[in-house]
Motif scaffolding. Structure first.
Motif, short mmCIF file in Angstrom:
data_model
loop_
_atom_site.label_atom_id
_atom_site.label_comp_id
_atom_site.label_asym_id
_atom_site.label_seq_id
_atom_site.Cartn_x
_atom_site.Cartn_y
_atom_site.Cartn_z
N ARG A 1 0.83 -1.21 0.00
CA ARG A 1 0.00 0.00 0.00
C ARG A 1 0.86 1.26 0.00
O ARG A 1 0.59 2.21 -0.73
CB ARG A 1 -0.93 0.01 1.21
CG ARG A 1 -2.15 -0.87 1.03
CD ARG A 1 -3.10 -0.78 2.16
NE ARG A 1 -3.52 0.60 2.36
CZ ARG A 1 -4.23 1.02 3.39
NH1 ARG A 1 -4.58 0.17 4.32
NH2 ARG A 1 -4.59 2.27 3.49
N ASN A 2 1.90 1.26 0.81
CA ASN A 2 2.79 2.42 0.85
C ASN A 2 3.51 2.61 -0.48
O ASN A 2 3.65 3.74 -0.95
CB ASN A 2 3.82 2.28 1.98
CG ASN A 2 3.20 2.46 3.34
OD1 ASN A 2 2.11 3.02 3.48
ND2 ASN A 2 3.87 1.97 4.36
N ASP A 3 3.97 1.51 -1.07
CA ASP A 3 4.63 1.61 -2.37
C ASP A 3 3.68 2.16 -3.43
O ASP A 3 4.07 3.00 -4.25
CB ASP A 3 5.16 0.25 -2.81
CG ASP A 3 6.37 -0.18 -2.01
OD1 ASP A 3 6.91 0.64 -1.23
OD2 ASP A 3 6.78 -1.36 -2.15
N LEU A 4 2.44 1.69 -3.42
CA LEU A 4 1.46 2.20 -4.38
C LEU A 4 1.22 3.69 -4.18
O LEU A 4 1.08 4.45 -5.13
CB LEU A 4 0.13 1.45 -4.23
CG LEU A 4 -0.02 0.18 -5.03
CD1 LEU A 4 -1.23 -0.61 -4.56
CD2 LEU A 4 -0.14 0.49 -6.51
N GLN A 5 1.17 4.09 -2.93
CA GLN A 5 0.86 5.48 -2.62
C GLN A 5 2.04 6.42 -2.88
O GLN A 5 1.86 7.52 -3.39
CB GLN A 5 0.41 5.59 -1.17
CG GLN A 5 -0.15 6.94 -0.80
CD GLN A 5 -0.72 6.93 0.61
OE1 GLN A 5 -0.60 5.94 1.34
NE2 GLN A 5 -1.35 8.02 0.99
N PHE A 6 3.25 5.99 -2.54
CA PHE A 6 4.37 6.92 -2.55
C PHE A 6 5.46 6.64 -3.59
O PHE A 6 6.19 7.54 -3.97
CB PHE A 6 5.03 6.97 -1.17
CG PHE A 6 4.09 7.41 -0.08
CD1 PHE A 6 3.59 8.69 -0.06
CD2 PHE A 6 3.71 6.53 0.91
CE1 PHE A 6 2.72 9.11 0.93
CE2 PHE A 6 2.85 6.94 1.92
CZ PHE A 6 2.35 8.23 1.93
N TYR B 1 -0.34 -6.66 -5.17
CA TYR B 1 -1.22 -6.43 -4.03
C TYR B 1 -2.47 -7.30 -4.12
O TYR B 1 -2.87 -7.93 -3.14
CB TYR B 1 -1.59 -4.94 -3.97
CG TYR B 1 -2.36 -4.52 -2.76
CD1 TYR B 1 -1.89 -4.76 -1.48
CD2 TYR B 1 -3.58 -3.87 -2.88
CE1 TYR B 1 -2.59 -4.37 -0.36
CE2 TYR B 1 -4.29 -3.46 -1.77
CZ TYR B 1 -3.80 -3.71 -0.51
OH TYR B 1 -4.50 -3.32 0.59
N ALA C 1 2.85 1.25 -11.11
CA ALA C 1 1.60 1.18 -10.35
C ALA C 1 0.82 -0.07 -10.70
O ALA C 1 0.29 -0.76 -9.81
CB ALA C 1 0.76 2.43 -10.61
#
Length: 90
Positions: free
Chosen positions: A15-20, A35, A28
């Motif tokens: 989730r963090n990788d997707l977001q940042f 994920y 993405a």
């Protein structure tokens, strides 16, 4: 302090990788695929866990109904029963 989460480390990292960290569309999409695969595996594990805890609960009820009967000899010991028990190390 930030609120606690019930996500596993892998879920949180993805989730963090997707977001940042996902700056390109391809990155993405790749992270989103990983994920979703992880969530599918987690769901399978959760279903397996729930199935086994339910089975152990049903066996426990049967044991209480059928084997813990007082008689002239006393109670029937656990070792004579073919049943499922569930242990969790959370």
């Amino acid at each position: 302090m930030s609120p606690r989460t019930d996500l596993c480390d892998t879920c949180q990292q993805l989730r963090n990788d997707l977001q940042f960290k996902a700056h390109k569309e391809e990155e993405a999409q790749d992270l989103l695929k990983k994920y979703k695969e992880h969530l599918a595996k987690a769901k399978l594990e959760r279903n397996y866990y729930n199935k086994n805890t339910k089975l152990a609960e049903e066996h426990r009820k049967l044991v209480e109904q059928n084997y813990f009967v007082s008689s002239a000899k006393g109670k029937i010991p656990y070792c004579s029963i073919d049943a499922v028990a569930h242990y969790s190390y959370d």
